[in-house]
Design an enzyme around this catalytic site. Structure first.
Site, PDB file in Angstrom:
ATOM      1  N   GLY A 367      -8.020  -5.827 -15.754  1.00  0.00           N
ATOM      2  CA  GLY A 367      -8.227  -4.841 -16.388  1.00  0.00           C
ATOM      3  C   GLY A 367      -9.475  -4.046 -14.595  1.00  0.00           C
ATOM      4  N   GLU A 368     -10.857  -3.736 -15.850  1.00  0.00           N
ATOM      5  CA  GLU A 368     -11.677  -3.352 -14.630  1.00  0.00           C
ATOM      6  C   GLU A 368     -11.480  -2.202 -13.722  1.00  0.00           C
ATOM      7  OE1 GLU A 368     -13.316  -5.898 -11.949  1.00  0.00           O
ATOM      8  OE2 GLU A 368     -13.546  -7.772 -13.476  1.00  0.00           O
TER       9      GLU A 368
END
Length: 402
Positions: A367-368
């Site tokens: 993610g991120e």
């Protein structure tokens, strides 16, 4: 800009610009189709911009939307909820993988608190758009009220508009929120009709027992919110010829009053795409099952599309948010590029439903915004070819005999 105004500005891809881009590709000094999927990326961006060749998608801006989830209380993640707040601090200090990848590709990083369950000090690079201190437990009822969902959508729209006004020519979605893959799986079930067992993954790495429990929690969330396993049919991209491609009860969290525009900006059925089964509107489904970051990312995607700036989607969180955005405005997908395919099974289901082909498949599940950042140089390269590569005529190169 309100949600209603943004939805009105999301336009479908331009058929003429796409035709011009394909024709230009055919005149470049290379065998036709030799750049594979990159050629379609360039055509896609031309259609989205309404211009061939399309503008270079740089500089890029990553926005990481952070929020917490009431469903964390059901034991769907081994990570404590405070990690969300701690990772926000890490982003702001420049110590996360997303920061490293952003530095590598020259992207700016903006962190947006739309629902972290804690107080964050004022810091450079942090925008506070907190709707509440985390959502309610979606397995027991709606995660958000509809006005809260609208407020989060409009926060994402605002961030997209601000970044574009500051010069960004490509937007990249990012997220942070412990337990947000549970909400993502629920959204993907509702919008694609897939079973929870097909789309619920292991998130940050859970064992078989916890995974089985997580699947059960997703099914319980659908049941608690009156949603069957066959949910909202979102059409694939409205792009003309590109290939590959009422939850109104209290949220139960420590609510912050949403902006006064939230209730008035709520789209009516005529605005909000197709109705789901049982007459459920996409906005109601998003409020019932999503997180504040899901709604904000959906708004971020809509805001980019309204500005005709391409949006590179990251992983399963962005994929589930894109399903919601497409249910509200089907043409929004014409402005999106799937940066990668996550190891989370729900992401492949979301991309398939949206008609998007991922550029990178490295089994990422962080993610991120990391997968979107890795894809950005490929998107730039696809467009650079359109600007810099000579045609057979201009280079004096003999074309293949037909």
């Amino acid at each position: 800009m309100t949600l209603r105004e943004t939805l009105a500005r999301v336009a479908a891809a331009s058929p003429s610009a796409m035709a011009q881009a394909r024709a230009h590709q055919g005149r470049l000094t290379k065998p036709p189709g030799s750049l594979g999927a990159l050629e379609e990326v360039a055509v896609r961006l031309a259609g989205a911009a309404g211009l061939s060749p399309p503008p270079m998608p740089e500089p890029a801006a990553l926005a990481i939307f952070a929020a917490d989830h009431g469903v964390h209380a059901q034991g769907v993640s081994p990570w404590p909820q405070e990690v969300t707040l701690q990772m926000v601090a890490n982003f702001l200090a420049g110590g996360a993988v997303a920061n490293a990848f952003a530095a590598q590709v020259g992207a700016s990083v903006t962190v947006v608190d739309v629902g972290v369950a804690g107080e964050l000090p004022v810091a450079e690079g942090l925008l506070s758009r907190k709707i509440a201190y985390g959502t309610a437990d979606l397995s027991q009822g709606p995660a958000m009220t509809v006005p809260q969902a609208v407020a989060a959508l409009e926060a994402g729209i605002e961030v997209a508009s601000s970044l574009v006004a500051s010069g960004a020519r490509c937007l990249i979605t990012g997220d942070m929120g412990i337990a947000n893959t549970t909400a993502s799986a629920a959204l993907i079930c509702a919008f694609t009709g897939r079973d929870a067992g097909q789309v619920t993954g292991r998130g940050t790495g859970i064992d078989d027992t916890t995974h089985a429990h997580k699947i059960a929690v997703v099914r319980q969330a659908l049941h608690a919110n009156g949603l069957p396993s066959t949910g909202l049919p979102t059409p694939a991209s409205s792009e003309p010829s590109a290939s590959g491609s009422s939850a109104s009860s209290g949220a139960g969290a420590a609510d912050l009053a949403p902006p006064a525009s939230a209730a008035s900006a709520e789209p009516q059925p005529a605005d909000s795409g197709q109705e789901g089964q049982g007459g459920r509107e996409p906005l109601e489904v998003l409020a019932a099952l999503g997180g504040f970051e899901h709604a904000a990312i959906a708004g971020f995607i809509l805001g980019g599309a309204a500005a005709r700036v391409p949006v590179i989607l990251d992983g399963v969180i962005a994929g589930s948010a894109a399903l919601a955005a497409a249910a509200l405005a089907p043409a929004v997908i014409d402005h999106c590029v799937a940066g990668h395919r996550s190891a989370e099974p729900g992401h492949a289901a979301a991309l398939d439903h949206l008609g998007l082909r991922p550029l990178v498949d490295l089994e990422l599940r962080l993610g991120e915004g990391t997968g979107g950042l890795l894809a950005h140089p490929l998107v730039c390269a696809a467009v650079r070819v359109m600007h810099d590569v000579a045609t057979f005529d201009s280079a004096g190169v003999t074309e293949k005999q037909s």
